[in-house]
Every structure is written in structure tokens, then in C-alpha cells.
Write a protein that holds these residues in place. Structure first.
Motif, short mmCIF file in Angstrom:
data_model
loop_
_atom_site.label_atom_id
_atom_site.label_comp_id
_atom_site.label_asym_id
_atom_site.label_seq_id
_atom_site.Cartn_x
_atom_site.Cartn_y
_atom_site.Cartn_z
N GLU B 369 0.86 -1.17 0.00
CA GLU B 369 0.00 0.00 0.00
C GLU B 369 0.91 1.23 0.00
O GLU B 369 1.79 1.34 0.84
CB GLU B 369 -0.90 0.00 1.24
CG GLU B 369 -1.96 1.06 1.18
CD GLU B 369 -3.01 0.90 2.28
OE1 GLU B 369 -4.12 0.42 1.95
OE2 GLU B 369 -2.72 1.23 3.44
N VAL B 374 -1.89 14.18 -0.43
CA VAL B 374 -2.43 15.13 -1.40
C VAL B 374 -1.67 16.45 -1.22
O VAL B 374 -1.13 16.73 -0.17
CB VAL B 374 -3.96 15.32 -1.22
CG1 VAL B 374 -4.68 14.00 -1.40
CG2 VAL B 374 -4.31 15.93 0.12
N ILE B 383 -16.03 13.41 -4.64
CA ILE B 383 -15.53 12.04 -4.44
C ILE B 383 -15.04 11.45 -5.77
O ILE B 383 -14.00 10.82 -5.85
CB ILE B 383 -16.66 11.15 -3.86
CG1 ILE B 383 -17.12 11.69 -2.50
CG2 ILE B 383 -16.22 9.69 -3.78
CD1 ILE B 383 -16.17 11.51 -1.37
N ILE B 386 -11.64 12.68 -6.64
CA ILE B 386 -10.59 12.13 -5.77
C ILE B 386 -10.32 10.68 -6.12
O ILE B 386 -9.18 10.23 -6.18
CB ILE B 386 -11.00 12.30 -4.28
CG1 ILE B 386 -11.15 13.80 -3.95
CG2 ILE B 386 -9.97 11.66 -3.37
CD1 ILE B 386 -11.79 14.08 -2.61
N GLU B 387 -11.40 9.94 -6.39
CA GLU B 387 -11.21 8.54 -6.77
C GLU B 387 -10.50 8.41 -8.11
O GLU B 387 -9.69 7.51 -8.30
CB GLU B 387 -12.56 7.81 -6.77
CG GLU B 387 -13.04 7.56 -5.35
CD GLU B 387 -14.35 6.80 -5.26
OE1 GLU B 387 -14.61 6.24 -4.19
OE2 GLU B 387 -15.12 6.78 -6.26
N GLN B 390 -6.89 8.92 -7.37
CA GLN B 390 -6.35 7.72 -6.74
C GLN B 390 -6.06 6.64 -7.79
O GLN B 390 -5.00 6.01 -7.78
CB GLN B 390 -7.40 7.22 -5.73
CG GLN B 390 -6.89 6.25 -4.72
CD GLN B 390 -7.94 5.99 -3.64
OE1 GLN B 390 -9.14 6.24 -3.83
NE2 GLN B 390 -7.51 5.49 -2.52
N VAL B 407 -3.28 2.19 -3.49
CA VAL B 407 -2.89 3.57 -3.17
C VAL B 407 -3.87 4.11 -2.14
O VAL B 407 -5.08 3.92 -2.26
CB VAL B 407 -2.90 4.47 -4.41
CG1 VAL B 407 -2.86 5.94 -4.04
CG2 VAL B 407 -1.72 4.13 -5.31
N LYS B 408 -3.33 4.74 -1.13
CA LYS B 408 -4.19 5.43 -0.17
C LYS B 408 -3.77 6.88 -0.15
O LYS B 408 -2.60 7.20 0.08
CB LYS B 408 -4.01 4.80 1.22
CG LYS B 408 -4.90 5.46 2.25
CD LYS B 408 -4.73 4.83 3.62
CE LYS B 408 -5.71 5.50 4.58
NZ LYS B 408 -5.41 5.18 5.97
N LEU B 409 -4.73 7.76 -0.44
CA LEU B 409 -4.43 9.18 -0.36
C LEU B 409 -4.56 9.61 1.09
O LEU B 409 -5.52 9.26 1.77
CB LEU B 409 -5.40 9.98 -1.23
CG LEU B 409 -5.29 9.71 -2.73
CD1 LEU B 409 -6.36 10.49 -3.48
CD2 LEU B 409 -3.91 10.07 -3.28
N VAL B 410 -3.58 10.35 1.57
CA VAL B 410 -3.62 10.79 2.96
C VAL B 410 -3.54 12.31 3.02
O VAL B 410 -3.21 12.97 2.04
CB VAL B 410 -2.49 10.13 3.80
CG1 VAL B 410 -2.64 8.61 3.79
CG2 VAL B 410 -1.11 10.54 3.28
N GLU B 411 -3.83 12.85 4.19
CA GLU B 411 -3.92 14.30 4.33
C GLU B 411 -2.56 14.97 4.15
O GLU B 411 -1.53 14.36 4.41
CB GLU B 411 -4.48 14.64 5.73
CG GLU B 411 -5.92 14.23 5.90
CD GLU B 411 -6.39 14.42 7.34
OE1 GLU B 411 -5.90 15.33 8.02
OE2 GLU B 411 -7.25 13.63 7.77
N PRO B 412 -2.57 16.23 3.74
CA PRO B 412 -1.30 16.96 3.58
C PRO B 412 -0.49 16.91 4.88
O PRO B 412 -1.05 17.01 5.96
CB PRO B 412 -1.74 18.40 3.29
CG PRO B 412 -3.15 18.31 2.84
CD PRO B 412 -3.73 17.08 3.46
N SER B 414 0.80 14.66 6.57
CA SER B 414 0.52 13.63 7.58
C SER B 414 1.61 12.57 7.62
O SER B 414 1.71 11.82 8.58
CB SER B 414 -0.85 13.00 7.34
OG SER B 414 -0.87 12.36 6.08
#
Lengths: 141, 434
Positions: B369, B374, B383, B386-387, B390, B407-412, B414
Motif C-alpha cells: 500500500e 495530497v 468524491i 478524488i477517486e 487515486q 494507493v491510499k491518499l492521505v492528508e497533507p 501527515s
């Protein structure tokens, strides 16, 4: 058009609480909050007083906030009110990306918030007799 | 050029010098270091029998485990009373290794780092902020001594406290920044948060090393900080920084061949490869006294660029190291270097080049993963958008790596920022028994 604060959030416990606490501590009053979520992430959409201040305090606190322009339309609080509005957009071939609504305590009408990726939406609705709200009618500053 | 008499020495003369130094070295380590004496004897190699540089291929290799087994001082070739300093590897991948330097070693290392700075276009008129960690890590003190040797004003900040780094860059009129490339990006990001335009800082040259980085990342650093980014190379087992450096032409790293013999060997057969072919980089230290290494296998992958360089140095170049084979992941049988992921992310809008690879097991299969931040100015609120992003990130990484991943998008912001070497891989595959 009015400004909506949008925040990309990971789906982790407590994150939404942190976000609302940040806004609360900054003295920002929310009128509507809507969460769109998938299993992995969510997007929080907020109508509040001082959207640009809200974005600034959220950015400062490490959230990735952005401002989106959305349509806010007054809809008569009666059966079929929203359907009339959506049909007007549909007849023009306009697609609603997302929508949510809230009721203002002081009035008998509901406010519907729409994201429509078509610049003509506002004038089409006004021409059909709907009242499209501006920022001053929805939130202070 | 800091030492043109060596750096631009005609090749024939250089090779004579190398052969003379190599002959002396092999006899010296055979006398002083039991590990080498035993290796030579086991391989039937007579250290006095060497007649040409090509004979080097008959000499046994040295690997990291040899140094680990000799912990701490077992492979020193000089008595401890002649050792004036030690450094040590970080030990993140196992038992730490310790390297020792004689006074002569420190002197030569200072020259090599002065060459490195000069290679990057730095002069005595510059002010150099050394942000590599000072301590057991070779980066800080190595850069410090080289910068002083060159005569530059040297600001020994060491790592950490990024806001103070920005303040000093600005207030002290720093013209040269020496740190890891990932830290340079953090400095730019922190400056912006502080309301300081990173491009308005007086820094004009970056001397970056200690972790693999991509050409796209170089362009991003140059763009964000408004400087010329120079790639430098070294490893503590061989010397520390100061083994090879790019010059201002940015077209590969000149190996300081009067002090280090470089070979590229096939990763499977370990046979030396001709110039230009890609393989594992192997170094022999020609002049080190404290802890010389003979045919040390670096695990780094590169190739030799033999063509002359416009700068006039006669030292051959190695191509930028894109991965250490220690960093290489084997995912379902495919070799993957995390730096390939970075290259992909540089080309995708709305995501930041900050990522972490998390490896787990799903049944008997490796599951990968990739967490991707972002971008801070991310403004998608649908959504669907964003998808789609991704999926795009996933498709591009998969196409570059040739393995399937999630892929997992994570917060700026983070993903934890590193102040030294970035931690790109979290391998949980062995936890819980495998």
C-alpha cells in the motif's frame, strides 16, 4: 454563488471532532455540515460564517482545506419543492455533482446547496423563479 | 578545481598512481588486518603478486557483514593510538559498523570534501550551512571539515529545528546549503509556512546527498529554492561523503579516483562489467589508513560513464545512484526501488512527492500500500475526482514498478518528515510470524 469550505479527511476516528473543535475555538459558526465518505477517506463540506477565516485556521491546524463555489438556493418547504428545482436543472442538461440541504431556523424555507459544474445554473434557476442566495444572505462576512 | 594536479591528471599517469597505491595497500592490509589475511589465504591470493589494475578481479570482496563481525575495531589497519576519530553507521539495518580515521585520513577527507564543494561551484567567498547531522554520522563533520578547508564561512547548524534553519539561512546570508534532498524540500515548505519566500533566500547552491533521489526531485528542489542542486555521494564504510561528486554540469558523479578505485560488477556473477553497464558499485580505498576496504560491495546500483566531462576533470563518472540494493524491495519477485515511486509522483498534479510504502502479508501474498499525500493546495471536493486521482496514481505507479499495488491518499503533511534520511518503507511482512 456562495463559498463552501471543503476538507479532505482520512477516515480515522476523532478527526472530524478535531476539525470541528478547531472551528469552534476560532469562534466560527457552522450553518451546515455534510460528510461524503468512502471506506478510506471523506470530504467534509461546510457552510459557515467567514469561509476564508475557516480555511486559514484549518490550514494552520494542519488540515488541507479549500474553498469551493457552490449554489445556495431557497426552496419552498413543501412536498415537491426540491423536485421542481432539480427538474429545472435537468431540463437544461445540467448535472448535479452533489447536493445537501438545511433548514434555517428563522424561515419557512429550506436552503439547498448544489455543486453544478455549469456557469449558467444560477441564471437558469433565477429565470425559473427560484431565489438564489448570495453570501450576505447566508452567512456573515 | 580544488586540486587540479590530481583532478585533471592524465589517465595514464593516474592509473600508474593507482597501481602503486594499490600494491602498497594490499601488502599493508595483509600485514595488519586478520580478516584480509584470512580472505587472501582462503582465495589463494598473494598480495605481492599484483602487477596490473586488472589483477584486482582476483582479490576477494569485502561486505558489510565483514565489518559487522569485526565490531567495533577488528578491521582497523592502524593501532588505536594513531586513530583520532571514529564514526559509525546508523545501524538501522542491523549491527552498527564502526570506522576509524587517522590524522592523515582526516586530512585527506577534508581535501576530498573541499574538492566536492569546489566541484559544486562553491568558493571561499561562500557561506555554507551544514545541516547534515553532526555526530557519529559522517555527514556533518565531513562537510564541515571540507567547507572549512576550502575557506568558506561555515555555519555548523547540524540537523533539526527547521524554523531555525530557515531563520539562519535568511539572517546569515547563507549561499550554500548542505543537507539531504528530502530535508531541502522540508526547508522550502517550512519557509513558506513562516511567510518566507524560499526563492528569495540567498542560497544559490545545494550540496545534497546521503539518500537516493530522482532527477525530477532535483528539478523541484531547484525550482522551489531557486538554487543549483548538486548530487554528492559517499558511504561511511568507504570514507563518508567525498567519494564522488557531480560538477556544475550535473551529468554524473566524478569518482575521486586517485583515492578510490571504482568497479561495477554483475549483481549475480560478481564479475567486473565493462564501462557503461549497470551493476553493483564496488570500491577499494587506496589511501585510507584507519580502516581501508578492499573491493567493498556497496549494494548501490549504477554504471560508469567513461566519456570525458566538459569540466576538464579526468575522473570517470558514475551515474546517479537511484537505489541501494539494501533499499530494494522484492515484491512478489519483482525488484522495486522506492525512488521509482517518487519519480512517478513528481509527474502527477494534486499530490505531493511525500509517500510511504507499507508492506504487509495478505495470506502468503505481499500486499503493498503506497500512502501518498495530497498536495497542500488540493482543491478537489468531489468524491469522483478524488477517486479518479487515486486510480491515476495507482495506474502510474503500477506501470513504473510492474507490480500491482494499492494507493491510499492521505492528508497533507501527515507523513512524518525526516530531518535526516527519509523513511520511505515500512515493512510489516515479518511481524506476526512469516
Amino acid at each position: 454563488m456562495v463559498e463552501q469550505v471543503s476538507v479532505f479527511l482520512e477516515n480515522t476516528s476523532g478527526r472530524l471532532a478535531e476539525l470541528t473543535r478547531v472551528l469552534g475555538n476560532a469562534g466560527i459558526n457552522m450553518h451546515a455540515l455534510m460528510v461524503a465518505d468512502t471506506s478510506e477517506f471523506g470530504v467534509v463540506r461546510i457552510i459557515c460564517d467567514s469561509p476564508s477565516k475557516a480555511k486559514a485556521v484549518l490550514d494552520e491546524a494542519g488540515f488541507g482545506a479549500s474553498i469551493a463555489n457552490v449554489l445556495a438556493v431557497e426552496v419552498p418547504d413543501r412536498p415537491g419543492g426540491l423536485a421542481d428545482l432539480l427538474e429545472t436543472l435537468g431540463d437544461e442538461g445540467m448535472n448535479v455533482e452533489y447536493a445537501y440541504c438545511f433548514v434555517r431556523p428563522q424561515g419557512s424555507s429550506a436552503v439547498d446547496v448544489f455543486r453544478v459544474d455549469d456557469e449558467r445554473a444560477s441564471s437558469v434557476l433565477q429565470a425559473a423563479g427560484f431565489r438564489v442566495l448570495g453570501a450576505s444572505e447566508l452567512y456573515s462576512s | 578545481m580544488y586540486q587540479p594536479e590530481f583532478e585533471a591528471m592524465p589517465r595514464a599517469q593516474l592509473e600508474e598512481l593507482q597501481l602503486r597505491r594499490l600494491k602498497d595497500l594490499l601488502v599493508r592490509v595483509n600485514d595488519a588486518v586478520p580478516t584480509y589475511r584470512e580472505k587472501f589465504a582462503a582465495a589463494g591470493f598473494d598480495p605481492g603478486s599484483l602487477t596490473s589494475l586488472d589483477d584486482l578481479s582476483r582479490v576477494p570482496f569485502t561486505v558489510k557483514d565483514d565489518l559487522r563481525a569485526a565490531y567495533p575495531y577488528g578491521m582497523f589497519a592502524a593501532p588505536l593510538r594513531d586513530i583520532v576519530r571514529v564514526h559509525s553507521s546508523s545501524g538501522t539495518t542491523g549491527q552498527v559498523t564502526v570506522v576509524g580515521y587517522t590524522r592523515g585520513d582526516i586530512d585527506r577527507w577534508s581535501d576530498l570534501m573541499a574538492r566536492t564543494f569546489a566541484c559544486a561551484g562553491v568558493t571561499a567567498d561562500d557561506t555554507v550551512q551544514v545541516t547534515y547531522g553532526y555526530g557519529l554520522f559522517t555527514g556533518g563533520l565531513g562537510a564541515h571539515y571540507g567547507s572549512e578547508r576550502l575557506g568558506a564561512l561555515t555555519v555548523p547548524v547540524s540537523g533539526g529545528n527547521t524554523k531555525r534553519q530557515v531563520q539562519i539561512l535568511k539572517d546569515f546570508g547563507v549561499t550554500v546549503l548542505a543537507c539531504t534532498p528530502s530535508y531541502a524540500l522540508l526547508i522550502a515548505e517550512t519557509a513558506r509556512e513562516m511567510g518566507v519566500d524560499p526563492r528569495a533566500l540567498p542560497v544559490r547552491v545545494g550540496v545534497f546527498g546521503a539518500e537516493p533521489w530522482s532527477e525530477q526531485m532535483r528539478r523541484q528542489i531547484e525550482d522551489e529554492l531557486g538554487l543549483t542542486a548538486i548530487d554528492i555521494y559517499g558511504l561511511s564504510e568507504v570514507m563518508g561523503p567525498g567519494v564522488a561528486s557531480e560538477c556544475v554540469h550535473q551529468c554524473g558523479l566524478h569518482v575521486f579516483e586517485d583515492h578510490f578505485l571504482v568497479e561495477i560488477v554483475d549483481t549475480e556473477t560478481l564479475e567486473p562489467l565493462p564501462d557503461g553497464e549497470v551493476g553493483e558499485v564496488v570500491f577499494t580505498t587506496l589511501t585510507k589508513e584507519g580502516i581501508p576496504v578492499i573491493r567493498y560491495r556497496t549494494r548501490d546500483i549504477s554504471r560508469i560513464i567513461p566519456e570525458p566531462c566538459a569540466c576538464g576533470r579526468t575522473f570517470r563518472r558514475i551515474e546517479r545512484v537511484t537505489g541501494r540494493s539494501d533499499d530494494m524491495l522484492i515484491i512478489r519477485g519483482v525488484n522495486v526501488y522506492p525512488s521509482q515511486i517518487e519519480q512517478v509522483l513528481m509527474g502527477v498534479p494534486m499530490v505531493a512527492p511525500h509517500y510511504q510504502v507499507v508492506l504487509t502479508k495478505k495470506g502468503s501474498m505481499d500486499h503493498v500500500e503506497v500512502h501518498v499525500e495530497v498536495a497542500p493546495d488540493f482543491n478537489f471536493d468531489e468524491i469522483r475526482e478524488i477517486e479518479a486521482l487515486q486510480r491515476k496514481v495507482k495506474a502510474e505507479i503500477e506501470s513504473a514498478l510492474a507490480v500491482s499495488i494499492a494507493v491510499k491518499l492521505v492528508e497533507p503533511k501527515s507523513i512524518a518528515r525526516s530531518e535526516g534520511k527519509a523513511k520511505r518503507v515500512v515493512d510489516l511482512r515479518t511481524e506476526g510470524g512469516a
